[in-house]
Write a protein that holds these residues in place. Structure first.
Motif, PDB file in Angstrom:
ATOM      1  N   LEU A 152      24.862  62.023  29.124  1.00  0.00           N
ATOM      2  CA  LEU A 152      24.396  63.322  28.588  1.00  0.00           C
ATOM      3  C   LEU A 152      24.676  63.425  27.094  1.00  0.00           C
ATOM      4  N   ALA A 153      26.145  62.851  26.746  1.00  0.00           N
ATOM      5  CA  ALA A 153      26.317  63.080  25.320  1.00  0.00           C
ATOM      6  C   ALA A 153      25.389  62.112  24.451  1.00  0.00           C
ATOM      7  N   ARG A 154      24.985  60.976  24.849  1.00  0.00           N
ATOM      8  CA  ARG A 154      24.315  60.253  24.093  1.00  0.00           C
ATOM      9  C   ARG A 154      22.562  60.734  24.002  1.00  0.00           C
ATOM     10  N   SER A 155      22.254  61.678  24.870  1.00  0.00           N
ATOM     11  CA  SER A 155      20.917  62.020  24.870  1.00  0.00           C
ATOM     12  C   SER A 155      20.715  63.534  24.468  1.00  0.00           C
ATOM     13  N   PHE A 156      21.762  64.292  24.123  1.00  0.00           N
ATOM     14  CA  PHE A 156      21.270  65.682  23.876  1.00  0.00           C
ATOM     15  C   PHE A 156      22.119  65.812  22.584  1.00  0.00           C
ATOM     16  N   GLU A 157      21.528  66.766  21.742  1.00  0.00           N
ATOM     17  CA  GLU A 157      22.527  67.099  20.554  1.00  0.00           C
ATOM     18  C   GLU A 157      22.809  68.701  20.567  1.00  0.00           C
ATOM     19  N   GLY A 158      22.368  69.258  21.753  1.00  0.00           N
ATOM     20  CA  GLY A 158      22.690  70.612  22.005  1.00  0.00           C
ATOM     21  C   GLY A 158      22.514  70.817  23.509  1.00  0.00           C
ATOM     22  N   GLY A 159      23.116  71.973  23.819  1.00  0.00           N
ATOM     23  CA  GLY A 159      23.062  72.454  25.267  1.00  0.00           C
ATOM     24  C   GLY A 159      23.803  73.708  25.510  1.00  0.00           C
ATOM     25  N   ASP A 160      23.593  74.104  26.898  1.00  0.00           N
ATOM     26  CA  ASP A 160      24.268  75.360  27.099  1.00  0.00           C
ATOM     27  C   ASP A 160      24.216  75.373  28.770  1.00  0.00           C
ATOM     28  N   LYS A 161      25.527  76.138  29.204  1.00  0.00           N
ATOM     29  CA  LYS A 161      25.604  76.400  30.896  1.00  0.00           C
ATOM     30  C   LYS A 161      25.515  74.867  31.380  1.00  0.00           C
ATOM     31  N   LEU A 162      26.155  73.923  31.109  1.00  0.00           N
ATOM     32  CA  LEU A 162      25.907  72.557  31.503  1.00  0.00           C
ATOM     33  C   LEU A 162      26.969  72.512  32.911  1.00  0.00           C
ATOM     34  N   HIS A 163      26.410  72.153  33.922  1.00  0.00           N
ATOM     35  CA  HIS A 163      26.765  72.005  35.184  1.00  0.00           C
ATOM     36  C   HIS A 163      26.850  70.590  35.682  1.00  0.00           C
ATOM     37  N   PHE A 164      27.892  70.028  35.807  1.00  0.00           N
ATOM     38  CA  PHE A 164      28.309  68.545  36.086  1.00  0.00           C
ATOM     39  C   PHE A 164      28.692  68.220  37.563  1.00  0.00           C
ATOM     40  N   HIS A 165      28.472  69.074  38.400  1.00  0.00           N
ATOM     41  CA  HIS A 165      28.466  69.213  39.953  1.00  0.00           C
ATOM     42  C   HIS A 165      27.312  68.944  40.485  1.00  0.00           C
ATOM     43  N   GLY A 166      27.426  68.680  42.051  1.00  0.00           N
ATOM     44  CA  GLY A 166      26.450  68.317  42.635  1.00  0.00           C
ATOM     45  C   GLY A 166      25.690  69.798  43.240  1.00  0.00           C
ATOM     46  N   MET A 167      26.475  70.800  43.427  1.00  0.00           N
ATOM     47  CA  MET A 167      26.113  71.895  43.873  1.00  0.00           C
ATOM     48  C   MET A 167      27.383  73.061  43.787  1.00  0.00           C
ATOM     49  N   SER A 168      27.006  74.103  43.902  1.00  0.00           N
ATOM     50  CA  SER A 168      28.131  75.092  43.815  1.00  0.00           C
ATOM     51  C   SER A 168      27.493  76.356  44.552  1.00  0.00           C
ATOM     52  N   ASP A 169      28.331  77.557  44.929  1.00  0.00           N
ATOM     53  CA  ASP A 169      27.982  78.656  45.270  1.00  0.00           C
ATOM     54  C   ASP A 169      26.915  79.067  44.216  1.00  0.00           C
ATOM     55  N   HIS A 170      25.786  79.923  44.369  1.00  0.00           N
ATOM     56  CA  HIS A 170      24.765  80.268  43.254  1.00  0.00           C
ATOM     57  C   HIS A 170      25.388  81.518  42.384  1.00  0.00           C
ATOM     58  N   THR A 171      26.155  82.187  42.783  1.00  0.00           N
ATOM     59  CA  THR A 171      26.998  83.220  42.060  1.00  0.00           C
ATOM     60  C   THR A 171      28.286  82.877  41.641  1.00  0.00           C
ATOM     61  N   GLN A 172      28.784  81.613  41.846  1.00  0.00           N
ATOM     62  CA  GLN A 172      30.045  81.093  41.104  1.00  0.00           C
ATOM     63  C   GLN A 172      29.739  79.655  40.838  1.00  0.00           C
ATOM     64  N   VAL A 173      29.466  79.522  39.398  1.00  0.00           N
ATOM     65  CA  VAL A 173      28.748  78.492  39.007  1.00  0.00           C
ATOM     66  C   VAL A 173      29.661  77.773  38.024  1.00  0.00           C
ATOM     67  N   PRO A 174      30.362  76.755  38.079  1.00  0.00           N
ATOM     68  CA  PRO A 174      31.238  76.094  37.184  1.00  0.00           C
ATOM     69  C   PRO A 174      30.215  75.360  36.049  1.00  0.00           C
ATOM     70  N   VAL A 175      30.668  75.820  34.915  1.00  0.00           N
ATOM     71  CA  VAL A 175      29.854  75.482  33.613  1.00  0.00           C
ATOM     72  C   VAL A 175      30.706  75.090  32.496  1.00  0.00           C
ATOM     73  N   TYR A 176      29.900  74.135  31.710  1.00  0.00           N
ATOM     74  CA  TYR A 176      30.757  73.964  30.186  1.00  0.00           C
ATOM     75  C   TYR A 176      29.550  74.479  29.226  1.00  0.00           C
ATOM     76  N   ASP A 177      30.322  74.805  28.066  1.00  0.00           N
ATOM     77  CA  ASP A 177      29.303  75.040  26.819  1.00  0.00           C
ATOM     78  C   ASP A 177      29.174  73.434  26.366  1.00  0.00           C
ATOM     79  N   TYR A 178      28.274  73.370  25.576  1.00  0.00           N
ATOM     80  CA  TYR A 178      27.841  71.822  24.825  1.00  0.00           C
ATOM     81  C   TYR A 178      29.155  71.732  24.069  1.00  0.00           C
ATOM     82  N   ASP A 179      29.644  70.397  24.433  1.00  0.00           N
ATOM     83  CA  ASP A 179      30.693  69.631  23.755  1.00  0.00           C
ATOM     84  C   ASP A 179      30.256  68.622  22.683  1.00  0.00           C
ATOM     85  N   PRO A 180      30.425  68.953  21.561  1.00  0.00           N
ATOM     86  CA  PRO A 180      29.904  67.899  20.644  1.00  0.00           C
ATOM     87  C   PRO A 180      30.491  66.463  20.700  1.00  0.00           C
TER      88      PRO A 180
END
Length: 466
Positions: free
Chosen positions: A128-156
């Motif tokens: 992901l890091a070598r592909s994107f220069e921006g991002g938002d609400k990034l989810h690195f898991h296979g799944m989650s409850d749809h109202t409990q979503v672990p996410v990241y802000d874009y990390d340069p």
């Protein structure tokens, strides 16, 4: 890495919105006419764009089909050469994309696109890091409850340390759509953008918000012709997580409820995609945006007595693939064979971006205009060390193995005539009059496995039919 000169000036290229769902099977779109599901937004994209109706996933080496399938989409390369973890004896997840392989968003970025990611990235963080220069609400898991979503802000920095992960409680489909809409509304750069939006719907838990949760009554759901209470033999992964979502043997009412919930998730997703389209229109760039919709794989939901995607029947290996925008014919449904490794080359072709030399998929763009030169004669798919499939579009052979690792599975084959039996209800492999099709497809499968660097290629292809 040597590449051709880019033909079109960056500013003249269309924007790209690439939408990918999780678990959306190929037929579950209203415009395709074989499901009860309501999808007016996707139907509109089909009617004013081109749908590739015969697109198959390359497959997976683990039960979590999402990650390896997405690796094939990102790279345009067969699974065995796209990822680390191709040795089935170590039970690798096949989620890590090789560092020397260039991805679709990386290639678009290098060609002058502003690349931005939203939502699920089930592959490694370095890719992901070598592909994107921006991002938002990034989810690195296979799944989650749809109202409990672990996410990241874009990390340069591309590191994404665990302490930076936080929980969002907006329903996942709306959460990711909000981020995509915000990006479109705020975008002011002169260069075109490549916006990647990866949803976790309609993956379970299938808990669509109202009014979608009440949209479908189970009593109105029509069970498919291939509904079975039990699968007739051991496929090798009969008790994987997905298969435990419903009781055994399968109960008709329970499956109808699962189908109703599945359709509710898809209809909610469809509405949210409509918000992305409206944002493009409001911004004044809709007509100059290539919109792509696809999924990482399909899902059984009761068909053949199965619930998951850990099989090679059509409901699990065939995915939706819709293109809409500049250079795309309107109102076409193409039935030529395609693989998900062809998606990246097709996007690049429509944007006149040159491909990395290692890309192995083919562009479907010429096929949109009726050019049959270069069409695939067959497509194949893999599942773990348990199943292999090949089809020429009409005839389909599935080869089952008994795993030397888990000691599950069955040594046998199935043969289906997809023209007369699209639901794969009649196995013809024991009928003598079809022996020539078995022999021909077995040869095609062996050649495809060899060309794909499949590590099962040294095993015999034809067992005695059961």
């Amino acid at each position: 890495m040597k590449e051709k000169t880019i033909k079109k000036h960056v500013a003249e290229r269309p924007h790209v919105v690439f939408l990918i769902a999780d678990d959306h099977r190929g037929e579950a779109i209203g415009a395709f006419g074989t499901e009860d599901v309501q999808t007016p937004v996707l139907d509109s994209l089909v009617s004013s764009g081109t749908a590739c109706r015969n697109t198959h996933i390359f497959g997976a080496l683990t039960g979590a089909v999402c990650a390896p399938s997405r690796a094939c989409v990102h790279t345009g390369i067969p699974l065995f050469r796209a990822t680390i973890g191709k040795d089935m004896t170590n039970r690798e997840h096949s989620s890590v994309i090789r560092s020397d392989v260039r991805l679709m968003p990386q290639t678009m970025r290098d060609a002058g696109y502003h690349s931005h990611a939203v939502g699920k990235w089930h592959n490694d963080k370095a890719s992901l890091a070598r592909s994107f220069e921006g991002g938002d609400k990034l989810h690195f898991h296979g799944m989650s409850d749809h109202t409990q979503v672990p996410v990241y802000d874009y990390d340069p920095t591309g590191l994404y340390p665990k302490e930076q992960e936080y929980m969002e409680h907006t329903f996942s489909t709306e959460l990711f759509t909000n981020a995509a809409v915000n990006f479109i509304e705020d975008y002011e750069e002169k260069q075109p953008f490549f916006l990647y939006v990866a949803y976790t719907a309609p993956h379970d838990p299938r808990t669509a918000p109202e009014p979608y949760a009440s949209m479908y009554e189970k009593s109105d759901i029509t069970l498919p012709p291939n509904f079975m209470r039990e699968h007739p033999f051991d496929t090798g992964d009969m008790v994987v997580r997905d298969e435990k979502l419903a009781g055994w043997p399968r109960d008709e009412d329970e499956i109808r409820q699962h189908m109703a919930d599945y359709y509710a998730m898809i209809s909610h997703l469809d509405t949210q995609i409509g918000r992305v389209i409206e944002a493009l229109k409001t911004k004044g760039i809709y007509d100059n945006t290539l919109i792509v919709y696809t999924a990482d794989h399909g899902l059984a939901v009761g068909q053949h007595g199965l619930m998951g995607k850990q099989n090679l029947y059509e409901h699990s290996v065939r995915i939706p693939l819709i293109f809409h925008g500049p250079g795309v014919p309107q109102g076409k449904q193409v039935h030529a064979l395609a693989s998900n490794i062809d998606i990246f080359p097709t996007v690049a072709g429509l944007c006149e971006v040159d491909l990395p030399v290692e890309t192995e998929g083919i562009s479907l763009h010429p096929i949109f205009s009726g050019d049959s030169v270069g069409e695939r004669g067959i497509v194949g798919s893999v599942y773990r060390d348990l199943q292999r499939m090949v089809t020429d579009g009409r005839w389909k052979l599935i080869r089952y193995y008994r795993s030397p690792i888990t000691f599950t599975g069955t040594e046998r084959i199935q043969l289906f005539d997809l023209q007369d039996d699209p639901w794969e209800t009649q196995d013809l492999s024991a009928e003598p009059q079809y022996a020539e099709h078995i022999e021909r497809l077995a040869s095609e499968l062996a050649a495809w496995m060899h060309a794909s660097s499949d590590i099962l290629q040294d095993k015999p292809v034809i067992p005695v039919p059961v």
